[in-house]
Design an enzyme around this catalytic site. Structure first.
Site, PDB file in Angstrom:
ATOM      1  N   ARG A   7      17.661 116.406 154.853  1.00 21.91           N
ATOM      2  CA  ARG A   7      17.647 116.482 156.315  1.00 21.91           C
ATOM      3  C   ARG A   7      17.886 117.903 156.833  1.00 21.91           C
ATOM      4  O   ARG A   7      17.664 118.192 158.000  1.00 21.91           O
ATOM      5  CB  ARG A   7      18.711 115.518 156.891  1.00 21.91           C
ATOM      6  CG  ARG A   7      18.336 114.053 156.731  1.00 21.91           C
ATOM      7  CD  ARG A   7      19.509 113.113 156.975  1.00 21.91           C
ATOM      8  NE  ARG A   7      20.375 112.992 155.800  1.00 21.91           N
ATOM      9  CZ  ARG A   7      21.452 112.196 155.743  1.00 21.91           C
ATOM     10  NH1 ARG A   7      21.786 111.467 156.785  1.00 21.91           N
ATOM     11  NH2 ARG A   7      22.187 112.143 154.641  1.00 21.91           N
ATOM     12  N   GLN A   9      24.739 116.134 137.608  1.00 16.79           N
ATOM     13  CA  GLN A   9      24.013 114.901 137.936  1.00 16.79           C
ATOM     14  C   GLN A   9      22.531 115.289 137.972  1.00 16.79           C
ATOM     15  O   GLN A   9      22.082 115.995 138.876  1.00 16.79           O
ATOM     16  CB  GLN A   9      24.449 114.341 139.305  1.00 16.79           C
ATOM     17  CG  GLN A   9      23.794 113.013 139.624  1.00 16.79           C
ATOM     18  CD  GLN A   9      23.939 112.597 141.089  1.00 16.79           C
ATOM     19  OE1 GLN A   9      24.182 113.420 141.967  1.00 16.79           O
ATOM     20  NE2 GLN A   9      23.779 111.312 141.355  1.00 16.79           N
ATOM     21  N   ASN A  32      31.354 170.539 164.198  1.00 17.60           N
ATOM     22  CA  ASN A  32      30.663 170.044 165.384  1.00 17.60           C
ATOM     23  C   ASN A  32      29.176 169.988 165.080  1.00 17.60           C
ATOM     24  O   ASN A  32      28.558 171.011 164.773  1.00 17.60           O
ATOM     25  CB  ASN A  32      30.932 170.955 166.575  1.00 17.60           C
ATOM     26  CG  ASN A  32      30.353 170.348 167.835  1.00 17.60           C
ATOM     27  OD1 ASN A  32      30.912 169.413 168.395  1.00 17.60           O
ATOM     28  ND2 ASN A  32      29.191 170.831 168.236  1.00 17.60           N
ATOM     29  N   SER A  86      22.422 172.539 168.476  1.00 20.46           N
ATOM     30  CA  SER A  86      21.608 171.353 168.714  1.00 20.46           C
ATOM     31  C   SER A  86      20.259 171.440 167.993  1.00 20.46           C
ATOM     32  O   SER A  86      19.742 172.533 167.757  1.00 20.46           O
ATOM     33  CB  SER A  86      21.339 171.197 170.211  1.00 20.46           C
ATOM     34  OG  SER A  86      22.560 170.918 170.849  1.00 20.46           O
ATOM     35  N   ARG A  96      14.371 179.974 163.038  1.00 18.08           N
ATOM     36  CA  ARG A  96      13.395 179.461 164.004  1.00 18.08           C
ATOM     37  C   ARG A  96      12.544 180.651 164.426  1.00 18.08           C
ATOM     38  O   ARG A  96      12.947 181.799 164.297  1.00 18.08           O
ATOM     39  CB  ARG A  96      14.103 178.842 165.213  1.00 18.08           C
ATOM     40  CG  ARG A  96      14.923 179.836 165.988  1.00 18.08           C
ATOM     41  CD  ARG A  96      15.696 179.199 167.139  1.00 18.08           C
ATOM     42  NE  ARG A  96      16.311 180.224 167.936  1.00 18.08           N
ATOM     43  CZ  ARG A  96      17.577 180.185 168.365  1.00 18.08           C
ATOM     44  NH1 ARG A  96      18.363 179.169 168.057  1.00 18.08           N
ATOM     45  NH2 ARG A  96      18.049 181.168 169.088  1.00 18.08           N
TER      46      ARG A  96
HETATM   47  C1  UD1 Z   1      27.786 108.953 153.170  1.00 16.49           C
HETATM   48  C2  UD1 Z   1      28.351 107.536 153.012  1.00 16.49           C
HETATM   49  C3  UD1 Z   1      28.635 106.959 154.376  1.00 16.49           C
HETATM   50  C4  UD1 Z   1      29.591 107.871 155.122  1.00 16.49           C
HETATM   51  C5  UD1 Z   1      29.083 109.299 155.184  1.00 16.49           C
HETATM   52  C6  UD1 Z   1      30.167 110.207 155.702  1.00 16.49           C
HETATM   53  C7  UD1 Z   1      27.444 106.588 150.943  1.00 16.49           C
HETATM   54  C8  UD1 Z   1      26.475 105.638 150.362  1.00 16.49           C
HETATM   55  N1  UD1 Z   1      27.424 106.729 152.270  1.00 16.49           N
HETATM   56  O1  UD1 Z   1      26.536 108.871 153.824  1.00 16.49           O
HETATM   57  O2  UD1 Z   1      29.187 105.677 154.254  1.00 16.49           O
HETATM   58  O3  UD1 Z   1      29.801 107.376 156.442  1.00 16.49           O
HETATM   59  O4  UD1 Z   1      28.716 109.755 153.879  1.00 16.49           O
HETATM   60  O5  UD1 Z   1      29.717 111.500 155.908  1.00 16.49           O
HETATM   61  O6  UD1 Z   1      28.206 107.180 150.214  1.00 16.49           O
HETATM   62  N2  UD1 Z   1      25.629 113.230 146.706  1.00 16.49           N
HETATM   63  C9  UD1 Z   1      25.530 113.525 145.370  1.00 16.49           C
HETATM   64  N3  UD1 Z   1      24.625 112.852 144.617  1.00 16.49           N
HETATM   65  C10 UD1 Z   1      23.813 111.897 145.113  1.00 16.49           C
HETATM   66  C11 UD1 Z   1      23.909 111.595 146.498  1.00 16.49           C
HETATM   67  C12 UD1 Z   1      24.842 112.290 147.265  1.00 16.49           C
HETATM   68  O7  UD1 Z   1      26.254 114.377 144.863  1.00 16.49           O
HETATM   69  O8  UD1 Z   1      23.020 111.328 144.353  1.00 16.49           O
HETATM   70  C13 UD1 Z   1      26.602 113.968 147.538  1.00 16.49           C
HETATM   71  C14 UD1 Z   1      25.942 114.848 148.585  1.00 16.49           C
HETATM   72  O9  UD1 Z   1      25.718 116.148 148.088  1.00 16.49           O
HETATM   73  C15 UD1 Z   1      26.954 114.821 149.718  1.00 16.49           C
HETATM   74  C16 UD1 Z   1      27.684 113.509 149.548  1.00 16.49           C
HETATM   75  O10 UD1 Z   1      27.397 113.044 148.248  1.00 16.49           O
HETATM   76  O11 UD1 Z   1      27.882 115.876 149.602  1.00 16.49           O
HETATM   77  C17 UD1 Z   1      27.271 112.473 150.586  1.00 16.49           C
HETATM   78  O12 UD1 Z   1      25.885 112.229 150.519  1.00 16.49           O
HETATM   79  P1  UD1 Z   1      25.015 112.058 151.841  1.00 16.49           P
HETATM   80  O13 UD1 Z   1      23.617 111.842 151.429  1.00 16.49           O
HETATM   81  O14 UD1 Z   1      25.289 113.159 152.800  1.00 16.49           O
HETATM   82  O15 UD1 Z   1      25.594 110.681 152.399  1.00 16.49           O
HETATM   83  P2  UD1 Z   1      25.513 110.122 153.877  1.00 16.49           P
HETATM   84  O16 UD1 Z   1      24.165 109.566 154.119  1.00 16.49           O
HETATM   85  O17 UD1 Z   1      26.025 111.128 154.834  1.00 16.49           O
HETATM   86 CA    CA Z   2      26.687 113.254 154.638  1.00 12.93          CA
END
Ligand code: UD1
Ligand code: CA
Length: 460
Positions: free
Chosen positions: A16, A80, A384, A412, A447
């Site tokens: 996003r 991951q 200067n 200058s 000059r």
């Molecule tokens: C998530 C929560 C939601 C909460 C919100 C708060 C879940 C399913 N949802 O949604 O309930 O209200 O955060 O901000 O957890 N990440 C990984 N690996 C992945 C997916 C995500 O490391 O495979 C990490 C992202 O980098 C991020 C965090 O997890 O730092 C949250 O992921 P994000 O996709 O932002 O979750 P939200 O849709 O915001």
């Molecule tokens: Ca988030």
């Protein structure tokens, strides 16, 4: 002290954000958002901190390393390989935690406004209530985008429903999941093993661990933040700019309370990494960034842009751009100057209107007051430099050095064709193009001599 480790999630792609930069590395007032989260988590005193990285993980590791001493802070990286969801991300740390009997803090890497105080409260509640899991929650006016926390009214049957999977009724709930959890270690992976990707996004949601633990008869608790702005998760640039405004205002408030005057906070931007001494006054429209250190009793602005500089005491900077420079006590810069990296401006020296200085040393009390370019030059004390003086440092191939000795007077519009050296106490005639060294104490004029001719009378 109980055993506590943390798992910080920073492997998501951050689609996003619409960016090539991993989301957690987007900067907020001079620091990647992830560094804010790490700093707060580190204060909780975990014996190990596992940072889960994935998408452009090497970049994340490098950036974090630029801000924090990884080994000293007990930060380790866990990979991951595919973004299969927050539950799957936590699972990657299983190997690291084999046989571990303590508690595990899980924090999402996109929560830069989380405070140490709230995290502490979550952990203490978790211990006191002897919960299997304690989740951080907030009550939001506008809860859209967040997972909602649902329960049976009597505190049982707690579960989290993601916005995409929520019914219109669920969506009316404004109690949200913040993305911060404290688990009892032995229960964490038991629950994670049972998570299935049976949701709209086909992901392994960590949030499913909540009802899984409940179903296993484990105790789940909720802590609600006192200040709901703390849980603002950054998913897009609109949220990023909101958070940046908030952090900037906090930085300004901190400075105001430590004795810095900020004339117009609404037009002033100061990075979290900047330090400023007492009784310094910052006028409107100023931006101070990076590793800048500013002493006391300085006057900066209006419209000063200062990045990665060391500025000592009683310095004045008016409407100018300064990068990577050191400015000593009582020096004055501007208005409308451009000071570039590698420059040192000595005590009581002056860089005036429309001057550019690059990679040069300007000695104590030396004045470069009007319309000059000084590059790759060493200027001694008490010199200067007349208006419009230029060091011709570039011969098309190399940058060459100009040296000018103490107490020299430069008329200058002089040009110094570098490399060239001027001895102490010399005088350079106005309009001279200096191509050869000038010994100390001598006068150099280079000059064309003025000629005066009769004018021809025009016949009509
Ligand atoms: C998530 C929560 C939601 C909460 C919100 C708060 C879940 C399913 N949802 O949604 O309930 O209200 O955060 O901000 O957890 N990440 C990984 N690996 C992945 C997916 C995500 O490391 O495979 C990490 C992202 O980098 C991020 C965090 O997890 O730092 C949250 O992921 P994000 O996709 O932002 O979750 P939200 O849709 O915001
Ligand atoms: Ca988030």
């Amino acid at each position: 002290m109980r055993n506590l480790v943390s798992i910080i999630l920073a492997a998501g792609e951050g689609t996003r954000m619409k960016s090539t930069l991993p989301k957690v590395l987007h900067q907020i007032c001079g620091q990647p958002m992830l560094v804010y989260v790490l700093n707060v988590v580190l204060r909780a005193g975990c014996r190990k901190n596992y940072l889960v990285v994935g998408h452009k993980g090497e970049k994340v590791i490098e950036a974090v390393g630029n801000f924090l001493p990884l080994r000293k802070k007990g930060i380790e990286f866990v990979k991951q390989s595919k973004s299969l969801g927050s539950g799957h991300a936590v699972l990657q740390a299983r190997k690291n935690l084999r046989g571990y009997r303590g508690h595990v803090l899980v924090v999402y890497g996109d929560l830069p406004l989380l405070t140490g105080r709230t995290l502490h409260r979550l952990i203490q509640t978790h211990y006191k209530q002897a919960n299997s899991l304690t989740i951080l929650s907030a009550i939001l006016q506008d809860a859209s985008g967040y997972g909602r926390i649902i329960e049976n009214g009597d505190g049982t049957g707690i579960r989290i429903v993601e916005e995409k999977d929520a019914t219109p009724n669920d969506r009316r709930i404004n109690r949200v999941n913040a993305g911060v959890y404290c688990f009892r270690g032995e229960d964490l992976f038991k629950a994670i093993d049972k998570i299935r990707p049976d949701n709209m996004k086909r992901e392994y949601y960590l949030t499913d661990a909540v009802h899984i633990l409940g179903d296993m008869g484990k105790k789940v608790g909720i802590v609600i933040t006192k200040d709901s702005s703390e849980v603002e998760g950054v998913n897009n640039r609109k949220q990023l700019v909101n958070v940046q405004k908030y952090v900037n205002m906090k930085n300004l408030e901190r400075l105001l309370l430590t004795g810095v005057t900020i004339v117009d906070p609404s037009s002033t931007f100061i990075d979290s990494t900047v330090k400023i001494g007492r009784d310094t006054i910052i006028y409107s429209g100023s931006t101070i960034l990076g590793k800048t250190r500013i002493g006391r009793d300085c006057k900066l602005g209006p419209f000063a842009f200062i990045q990665d500089c060391q500025i000592q005491n009683w310095v004045e900077v008016r409407a100018s751009f300064i990068y990577g420079a050191k400015i000593a006590d009582r020096a004055k810069v501007g208005p409308f100057s451009h000071i570039r990296p590698g420059t040192f401006v000595g005590q009581e020296a002056r860089i005036g209107n429309f001057c550019e200085v690059k990679k040069s040393r300007i000695g104590q009390g030396t004045k470069v007051s009007h319309l000059s370019y000084i590059g790759d030059a060493f200027l001694g004390k008490g010199i200067n430099i007349g208006a419009g003086t230029i060091t011709c440092n570039f011969d098309g191939v190399r940058k060459n050095i100009t040296r000018i000795g103490d107490n020299t007077f430069v008329g200058s519009d002089a040009k110094f064709i570098a490399p060239v050296k001027i001895g102490k106490g010399a005088v350079i005639g106005a309009g001279s193009t200096i191509t050869e060294d000038v010994p100390a104490g001598k006068l150099a004029i280079a000059r064309a001599r003025q000629v005066i001719k009769d004018r021809k009378k025009k016949k009509r």
